[in-house]
Scaffold this active site. Sequence first.
Site, PDB file in Angstrom:
ATOM      1  NE  ARG A  49      -3.812   1.894   2.730  1.00  0.00           N
ATOM      2  CZ  ARG A  49      -3.678   2.997   3.463  1.00  0.00           C
ATOM      3  NH1 ARG A  49      -2.523   3.232   4.093  1.00  0.00           N
ATOM      4  NH2 ARG A  49      -4.656   3.858   3.570  1.00  0.00           N
ATOM      5  CB  SER A  90     -12.391  -1.559   0.999  1.00  0.00           C
ATOM      6  OG  SER A  90     -11.026  -1.752   1.248  1.00  0.00           O
ATOM      7  CE  LYS A 117      -8.265   3.359   5.141  1.00  0.00           C
ATOM      8  NZ  LYS A 117      -8.260   3.932   3.777  1.00  0.00           N
TER       9      LYS A 117
END
Length: 218
Positions: free
Chosen positions: A39, A108, A138
């Site tokens: 990522r 997701s 997040k």
Amino acid sequence: MKLRGGLYIITDQKLIPRERFLETVEAAVRGGASILQLREKDTPHDEIVKIGKELLDITRSYGIPLIINDSPELALEIGADGVHLGEEDAGIAPARSVLGEGAIIGVSCYGKIERGLDAVAGGADYVAFGTPYNTPTKPGRTPTPFEVLREASARIKDIPVFAIGGITAENAGDVLETGVSGIAVITGVFGAADPEKAARELAGIANAYLEKKKPGRD
């Protein structure tokens, strides 16, 4: 490559020093990860490709899949096993057209059961729901109730269901009790002083729950 539940680890460029990136990630994989996702949000294209190909050598040697975040095209260029798609990324069908039928495509689903069911119908290979806890990766996201994880696990049977967000060794058991197939972890592994040790502990917890879920087990 057969996809299984367990411990799914996701890299974070802010948590992993670049000069020790490969050795840190390999240590975490060695700890017992069943899937690795690269990522990289703000990294130049050519650097992601270089890192991805180096990670592919590692994941191949440990027999686990390498997933690339967001971009089917990057996954194809790297030669990775698949891609993970968020709400703003390409859909499953476009990703499949780029990567082919054998690729792993994850989706997701946040706290949205219907998105998970749509992903299954669209041919996803796994889904991820979260976040069950607050997480620094997040910020500001409202935690997903455990009831969503329980419902997702009950209604989605043919592919792995992962929970992601704020999961640690202390709370992983509570998450896995909802029936999910595995846990996806960033900070709990790569924010630890010893990523290999952290991964081994989390993988042990997750794999114990997977063993309990096998047919014929109480």
